[in-house]
Write a protein that holds these residues in place. Structure first.
Motif, short mmCIF file in Angstrom:
data_model
loop_
_atom_site.label_atom_id
_atom_site.label_comp_id
_atom_site.label_asym_id
_atom_site.label_seq_id
_atom_site.Cartn_x
_atom_site.Cartn_y
_atom_site.Cartn_z
N GLU A 1 28.31 24.21 -55.74
CA GLU A 1 28.49 25.54 -55.65
C GLU A 1 29.98 25.84 -56.25
O GLU A 1 30.91 24.74 -56.22
N ALA A 2 30.27 26.81 -56.85
CA ALA A 2 31.67 27.09 -57.56
C ALA A 2 32.89 27.00 -56.67
O ALA A 2 33.73 26.55 -57.37
N ASP A 3 32.59 27.29 -55.52
CA ASP A 3 33.98 27.30 -54.50
C ASP A 3 33.88 25.98 -53.65
O ASP A 3 34.71 25.78 -52.74
N THR A 4 33.10 24.93 -54.10
CA THR A 4 33.03 23.83 -53.19
C THR A 4 34.28 22.78 -53.76
O THR A 4 34.61 22.80 -55.04
N PRO A 5 35.29 22.47 -53.00
CA PRO A 5 36.52 21.70 -53.45
C PRO A 5 36.29 20.78 -53.99
O PRO A 5 35.15 20.02 -53.75
N ASP A 6 36.98 20.09 -55.01
CA ASP A 6 36.73 18.78 -55.60
C ASP A 6 36.87 17.71 -54.53
O ASP A 6 36.29 16.55 -54.90
N ASN A 7 37.51 17.93 -53.20
CA ASN A 7 37.57 16.85 -52.16
C ASN A 7 36.02 16.59 -51.92
O ASN A 7 36.01 15.22 -51.38
N PHE A 8 35.18 17.16 -52.11
CA PHE A 8 33.63 16.88 -51.69
C PHE A 8 32.90 16.45 -52.67
O PHE A 8 32.95 17.12 -53.76
N GLN A 9 32.14 15.46 -52.50
CA GLN A 9 31.39 14.71 -53.62
C GLN A 9 30.32 14.43 -52.82
O GLN A 9 29.98 14.10 -51.54
N SER A 10 29.12 14.16 -53.63
CA SER A 10 27.92 13.66 -53.14
C SER A 10 27.19 12.84 -53.97
O SER A 10 27.55 12.71 -55.23
N ARG A 11 26.18 11.95 -53.45
CA ARG A 11 25.47 10.94 -54.21
C ARG A 11 24.17 10.99 -53.62
O ARG A 11 23.94 11.25 -52.39
N ARG A 12 23.04 10.64 -54.43
CA ARG A 12 21.66 10.88 -54.33
C ARG A 12 21.13 9.53 -54.91
O ARG A 12 20.63 9.57 -55.66
N PRO A 13 21.29 8.33 -54.27
CA PRO A 13 20.65 7.13 -54.79
C PRO A 13 19.17 7.07 -55.07
O PRO A 13 18.66 6.54 -55.82
N ASN A 14 18.52 7.72 -54.14
CA ASN A 14 16.99 7.88 -54.40
C ASN A 14 16.34 9.15 -53.78
O ASN A 14 17.26 9.69 -53.02
N THR A 15 15.15 9.39 -53.71
CA THR A 15 14.73 10.43 -53.10
C THR A 15 14.78 10.67 -51.38
O THR A 15 15.21 11.88 -51.03
N SER A 16 14.97 9.40 -50.79
CA SER A 16 15.21 9.58 -49.45
C SER A 16 16.47 9.66 -48.83
O SER A 16 16.71 10.21 -47.79
N PHE A 17 17.59 9.34 -49.71
CA PHE A 17 18.88 9.52 -49.12
C PHE A 17 19.67 10.17 -49.84
O PHE A 17 19.82 10.25 -51.12
N CYS A 18 20.81 10.91 -49.28
CA CYS A 18 21.80 11.72 -49.74
C CYS A 18 23.21 11.52 -49.17
O CYS A 18 23.08 11.54 -47.76
N PHE A 19 24.43 11.18 -49.57
CA PHE A 19 25.59 11.23 -48.96
C PHE A 19 26.43 12.42 -49.59
O PHE A 19 26.73 12.77 -50.23
N LEU A 20 27.54 12.58 -48.57
CA LEU A 20 28.57 13.68 -48.61
C LEU A 20 29.77 12.53 -48.30
O LEU A 20 29.99 12.13 -47.34
N ASP A 21 30.53 12.78 -49.45
CA ASP A 21 31.60 11.75 -49.53
C ASP A 21 33.07 12.75 -49.34
O ASP A 21 33.12 13.88 -50.22
N ILE A 22 33.67 12.74 -48.39
CA ILE A 22 35.17 13.41 -48.44
C ILE A 22 36.25 12.66 -48.68
O ILE A 22 36.46 11.69 -47.94
N ARG A 23 36.93 12.80 -49.63
CA ARG A 23 37.95 11.74 -50.38
C ARG A 23 39.30 11.83 -49.57
O ARG A 23 39.56 10.82 -49.32
#
Lengths: 117, 110
Positions: A57-79
């Motif tokens: 999303e355009a207003d999501t801060p760069d501090n927030f990142q995400s990873r989806r290594p496979n269909t089942s999992f998704c991660f939210l990283d806050i740096r």
């Protein structure tokens, strides 16, 4: 039962200390979302994955990142969490097909409540 | 996504009274979804409306989509204590994520 699972349910971190929240699903849905919900407010979309395609999303801060290594999992990283990042973080899934309805219901996990000290 | 406006923000009712929440958009909506979030819980899908003038019922809940597809409403008949929570309308979904209205907090007094 098919479901959306979030771990941990409660996370406490220190100001500036990186933190990772996890989400897994047994629904085999191709779309996964992360929402931020602050107290008494509506969930706010941060980003989502459509299969492997990341959509920020355009207003999501760069501090927030995400990873989806496979269909089942998704991660939210806050740096570098700040005090303003304290919130409930909701993971959701849905199925988007190449035919049929353009919009389908979303299934939400129970959320991870993040506290920043 | 563009905003959807939802009113009222809070609604206090006596148990057994009816309840209605309204959702409005300045632009035509492709669809509208409704979710319920119990206190301390997560949003749970209630229904999706896609057709102009559509009316759908789920037991005591009635959902309407306006003829111009710019507004929607959720009406609960004879509220019960189990109806307590926040009701959100939301536009979008699918591969684009949801844009939620601010929600209506329903408080029921026994």
């Amino acid at each position: 039962d098919a479901m959306v699972i979030q771990n941990p349910r409660y996370q406490v971190t220190q100001f500036g200390k990186p933190v990772t929240l996890s989400c897994s699903q047994t629904l085999n849905h191709n779309v996964m979302y992360w929402y931020q919900q602050k107290s008494s407010q509506a969930p706010k979309l941060l980003f989502h994955y459509y299969d492997k395609d990341f959509n920020n999303e355009a207003d999501t801060p760069d501090n927030f990142q995400s990873r989806r290594p496979n269909t089942s999992f998704c991660f939210l990283d806050i740096r570098s969490p700040g005090l303003g990042d304290a919130a409930m973080y909701l993971c959701a899934t849905s199925r988007k097909g190449t035919s049929g309805p353009a919009y389908n219901e979303q299934f939400f996990g129970p959320g991870t409540r993040l506290t920043v000290l | 996504g563009q905003q959807v406006m939802q009113i009222p923000q809070y609604q206090h009712v006596q148990e057994g009274e009816d309840f209605t929440t309204y959702c409005n958009s300045s632009t035509t909506l492709s669809n509208i979804q409704w979710y319920k979030q119990r206190p301390g819980g997560h949003p749970v899908f209630l229904i999706q409306l896609v057709k102009s003038g559509e009316v759908k019922k789920q037991k005591r809940l009635t959902f309407q989509f306006g003829e111009a597809k710019k507004n929607s409403s959720l009406h609960i008949t004879a509220t019960q204590t189990t109806d307590v929570g926040t009701y959100f309308c939301a536009r979008g979904g699918g591969a684009d994520g949801l844009t939620f209205g601010k929600g209506t907090h329903l408080i029921i007094q026994p």
